[in-house]
Design an enzyme around this catalytic site. Structure first.
Site, PDB file in Angstrom:
ATOM      1  CG  ASP A  41      -0.319  -0.459   2.505  1.00  7.91           C
ATOM      2  OD1 ASP A  41       0.919  -0.438   2.580  1.00  7.91           O
ATOM      3  OD2 ASP A  41      -1.045  -0.822   3.439  1.00  7.91           O
ATOM      4  CG  HIS A  99      -6.120  -2.260   8.764  1.00  5.29           C
ATOM      5  ND1 HIS A  99      -6.262  -0.949   9.179  1.00  5.29           N
ATOM      6  CD2 HIS A  99      -4.784  -2.485   8.769  1.00  5.29           C
ATOM      7  CE1 HIS A  99      -5.077  -0.425   9.416  1.00  5.29           C
ATOM      8  NE2 HIS A  99      -4.164  -1.337   9.183  1.00  5.29           N
ATOM      9  CD  GLU A 101      -9.040   0.991   7.680  1.00  9.43           C
ATOM     10  OE1 GLU A 101      -8.942   0.036   8.471  1.00  9.43           O
ATOM     11  OE2 GLU A 101      -8.538   2.111   7.918  1.00  9.43           O
TER      12      GLU A 101
HETATM   13  C1  GLP Z   1      -0.737   0.332   8.597  1.00 12.17           C
HETATM   14  C2  GLP Z   1      -0.359  -0.449   7.344  1.00 12.17           C
HETATM   15  C3  GLP Z   1      -0.558  -1.932   7.534  1.00 12.17           C
HETATM   16  C4  GLP Z   1       0.102  -2.349   8.828  1.00 12.17           C
HETATM   17  C5  GLP Z   1      -0.594  -1.696   9.996  1.00 12.17           C
HETATM   18  C6  GLP Z   1       0.062  -2.017  11.343  1.00 12.17           C
HETATM   19  O1  GLP Z   1      -2.026   0.821   8.603  1.00 12.17           O
HETATM   20  N1  GLP Z   1      -1.029  -0.044   6.175  1.00 12.17           N
HETATM   21  O2  GLP Z   1      -0.037  -2.649   6.429  1.00 12.17           O
HETATM   22  O3  GLP Z   1       0.018  -3.749   8.977  1.00 12.17           O
HETATM   23  O4  GLP Z   1      -0.584  -0.305   9.815  1.00 12.17           O
HETATM   24  O5  GLP Z   1       1.133  -1.174  11.590  1.00 12.17           O
HETATM   25  P1  GLP Z   1       2.158  -1.360  12.772  1.00 12.17           P
HETATM   26  O6  GLP Z   1       3.002  -2.519  12.396  1.00 12.17           O
HETATM   27  O7  GLP Z   1       2.939  -0.095  12.829  1.00 12.17           O
HETATM   28  O8  GLP Z   1       1.348  -1.616  13.992  1.00 12.17           O
END
Ligand code: GLP
Length: 241
Positions: free
Chosen positions: A67, A137, A142
């Site tokens: 993404d 998600h 979402e």
């Molecule tokens: C973001 C990304 C996701 C990721 C999630 C968790 O929203 N788009 O791909 O898995 O956050 O992030 P973190 O690893 O910082 O908790």
């Protein structure tokens, strides 16, 4: 679904790297699916360390990221291309021509989504790294995104915006929209490597593994995939015992 609980952050990174290394050893020209967020950083540190110490090469590897934010300049430190360059690409010998990330600055967003979907339709991701949002998600899919979705633009939920505010100078700076690989495309990877750490993930991890398979928890679809490895730290695994 194979579930592994790591005892330390170092072990978390090593266990995740072991999964990537198996794929690389089998096929040095493999296709990696990559993720952003704080969770995969220990994995990227291990990949960089191993490249430096053991010379594991990524010259023939192709990669697809999940993404990207819409409208954030590429050089902004929190754009996902900046994140990936800083945490991984600049530390290994991957050919940047083989790196794919959706372009959140495209003037025509639907065309950009179609371009990325088309690239994915002609590729086979060997192993897809995934994290999980506090609301279940995956990538930026979402809750209530259809399980057969392809690359599309999303408007982030308030929960995701506030979760990601820690990376920005305040909540108002967090982009409200992103481009994300769809759940249907993520599911096509041969293997899924789900990483989750921290107490704030325990509930989502529980729903992913033990809950009903429902679009209200996008990660629950992993229960239907034939080859999933989940690596957790103790906090993220807390509700499973
Ligand atoms: C973001 C990304 C996701 C990721 C999630 C968790 O929203 N788009 O791909 O898995 O956050 O992030 P973190 O690893 O910082 O908790």
């Amino acid at each position: 679904m194979k579930i592994i609980v790591a005892n330390t952050e170092k072990e978390f990174g090593e266990l995740a790297f072991a999964e990537i290394k198996k794929v690389l050893d089998k096929n040095p020209a493999c296709t990696l699916g990559l993720a952003t967020g704080s969770t995969p950083i220990p994995l990227y540190d291990e990949m960089a360390k191993d490249h430096q110490q053991n010379g594991t090469s990524y010259k023939q590897v192709h990669s697809f990221n999940l993404d990207e934010y819409v409208g954030l300049p590429k050089e902004h430190p929190e754009s996902y291309i900046s994140f990936m360059t800083r945490n991984l690409f600049s530390r290994i010998d991957i050919d940047m021509r083989n790196v794919n990330i959706p372009n959140g600055l495209a003037s025509d967003i639907p065309t950009e989504c179609a371009r990325y979907s088309d690239l994915l339709a002609h590729a086979q991701v060997d192993i897809q790294v995934l994290g999980i949002g506090g609301n279940g998600h995956i990538a930026f899919n979402e809750p209530n995104t259809p399980f057969d979705s392809t690359t599309h633009q999303v408007f982030l939920t308030q929960k995701t915006i506030s979760d990601n505010a820690r990376f920005f100078n305040g909540i108002d700076e967090v982009p409200k929209s992103a481009l994300t690989m769809g759940i249907g495309e993520i599911f096509k990877a041969k293997k899924l490597l789900m990483l989750a750490s921290g107490k704030n993930k325990a509930d989502a991890v529980y729903r992913m593994i033990r809950g009903e398979i429902t679009p209200s928890c996008p990660a629950s679809i992993l229960q239907n995939h034939p080859d999933v490895v989940v690596i957790l730290d103790k906090d993220a695994a807390a509700l499973l015992v």
